[in-house]
Design a protein around this motif. Structure first.
Motif, PDB file in Angstrom:
ATOM      1  N   LYS A  85      -8.288   9.758 -10.006  1.00 37.43           N
ATOM      2  CA  LYS A  85      -9.246   9.463  -9.013  1.00 37.43           C
ATOM      3  C   LYS A  85      -9.407  10.211  -7.869  1.00 37.43           C
ATOM      4  O   LYS A  85      -8.483  10.473  -7.249  1.00 37.43           O
ATOM      5  CB  LYS A  85      -9.279   8.041  -8.740  1.00 37.43           C
ATOM      6  N   LYS A 117       0.815  -1.198  -0.121  1.00 36.15           N
ATOM      7  CA  LYS A 117      -0.058  -0.097   0.019  1.00 36.15           C
ATOM      8  C   LYS A 117       1.051   1.136  -0.058  1.00 36.15           C
ATOM      9  O   LYS A 117       1.952   1.492   0.795  1.00 36.15           O
ATOM     10  CB  LYS A 117      -0.976  -0.059   1.178  1.00 36.15           C
ATOM     11  N   GLU A 171      -3.822  -2.044  -7.258  1.00 35.75           N
ATOM     12  CA  GLU A 171      -4.751  -1.060  -8.162  1.00 35.75           C
ATOM     13  C   GLU A 171      -3.980  -0.430  -9.071  1.00 35.75           C
ATOM     14  O   GLU A 171      -4.389  -0.188 -10.237  1.00 35.75           O
ATOM     15  CB  GLU A 171      -5.613  -0.268  -6.977  1.00 35.75           C
ATOM     16  N   ILE A 172      -2.891   0.128  -8.475  1.00 34.37           N
ATOM     17  CA  ILE A 172      -2.177   0.913  -9.534  1.00 34.37           C
ATOM     18  C   ILE A 172      -1.418   0.155 -10.715  1.00 34.37           C
ATOM     19  O   ILE A 172      -1.407   0.546 -11.673  1.00 34.37           O
ATOM     20  CB  ILE A 172      -0.894   1.773  -9.022  1.00 34.37           C
ATOM     21  N   VAL A 230      -3.779   3.619  -0.788  1.00 31.97           N
ATOM     22  CA  VAL A 230      -3.938   2.993  -2.041  1.00 31.97           C
ATOM     23  C   VAL A 230      -3.244   1.658  -2.334  1.00 31.97           C
ATOM     24  O   VAL A 230      -2.072   1.679  -2.163  1.00 31.97           O
ATOM     25  CB  VAL A 230      -3.397   4.044  -3.221  1.00 31.97           C
ATOM     26  N   ASP A 231      -3.645   0.656  -2.825  1.00 36.80           N
ATOM     27  CA  ASP A 231      -3.212  -0.646  -3.044  1.00 36.80           C
ATOM     28  C   ASP A 231      -2.155  -0.252  -4.396  1.00 36.80           C
ATOM     29  O   ASP A 231      -2.604  -0.038  -5.452  1.00 36.80           O
ATOM     30  CB  ASP A 231      -4.155  -1.642  -3.272  1.00 36.80           C
ATOM     31  N   PHE A 274     -10.068  10.342  -4.167  1.00 38.21           N
ATOM     32  CA  PHE A 274     -10.005   9.021  -3.022  1.00 38.21           C
ATOM     33  C   PHE A 274     -10.476   9.689  -1.626  1.00 38.21           C
ATOM     34  O   PHE A 274     -10.096  10.993  -1.132  1.00 38.21           O
ATOM     35  CB  PHE A 274      -8.408   8.708  -2.689  1.00 38.21           C
TER      36      PHE A 274
END
Length: 181
Positions: free
Chosen positions: A122, A87, A113-114, A109-110, A124
């Motif tokens: 996005k 993360k 995901e990136i 943010v994981d 967040f």
């Protein structure tokens, strides 16, 4: 601004595993609706970045007396991270001259995901840093691109214009946008 970090991971009772080196870019574009930590109802916000406990010296500039800051600051991060479970943490603070800086919350943010997406942008939600399931006030707008050669989405976002339109409409005004194709 670029930074390289390297490490390895070791599960309990397992041999040390060398993590793959990865690179990605992030733009801390701006935030909206932050908590006003000062007596004026405003804050002097800045954002710090860390990944899986690595202390990174990435920090945006401080924007004085603002709860809707625009930074548009870009960072390139290269290192050995666990892409599946890692993360990246964005910690927001209110700068104070006399006392300790106040936390304005965090965004997590994981890395998965990136890495699984093409370049993306996005908003967040900001959460409490020590209790990520509890939403805090405001949102952070981030842009990502995976890979050293990855291109971030265009930085033509005019966050101040968006905030001013919303403020005018809330005050009873009207908003119109002219688009020419």
């Amino acid at each position: 601004v670029s930074l390289g970090l390297h490490g390895s991971g070791k599960a309990k009772g397992a041999a040390e595993v060398k993590l793959p080196e990865v690179s990605f870019k992030v733009r801390v574009a701006g935030a909206r609706g932050l908590h006003g930590a000062d007596k004026s109802g405003l804050s002097d916000p800045y954002c710090k970045i860390s990944i899986d406990g690595f202390k990174i010296d990435f920090k945006t500039k401080t924007i004085k007396a603002n709860i809707n800051p625009v930074w548009n600051e870009e960072f390139t991060i290269t290192g050995s991270f666990d892409v599946k479970t890692g993360k990246i943490r964005f910690s927001l603070f209110d700068w104070d001259m006399v006392s300790r800086n106040d936390s304005l919350g965090c965004v997590f943010v994981d890395l998965a995901e990136i890495s699984a997406s093409g370049p993306f942008s996005k908003w967040f939600p900001i959460v409490k840093c020590d209790s990520p399931s509890i939403k805090f006030k405001g949102e952070l707008y981030l842009q990502f691109a995976w890979g050293i050669g990855g291109s971030l989405p265009a930085a033509d976002l005019n966050l101040n214009a968006e905030f001013n339109i919303k403020k005018d409409v809330k005050a009873g005004g009207s908003a119109s946008i002219d688009v020419t194709l």
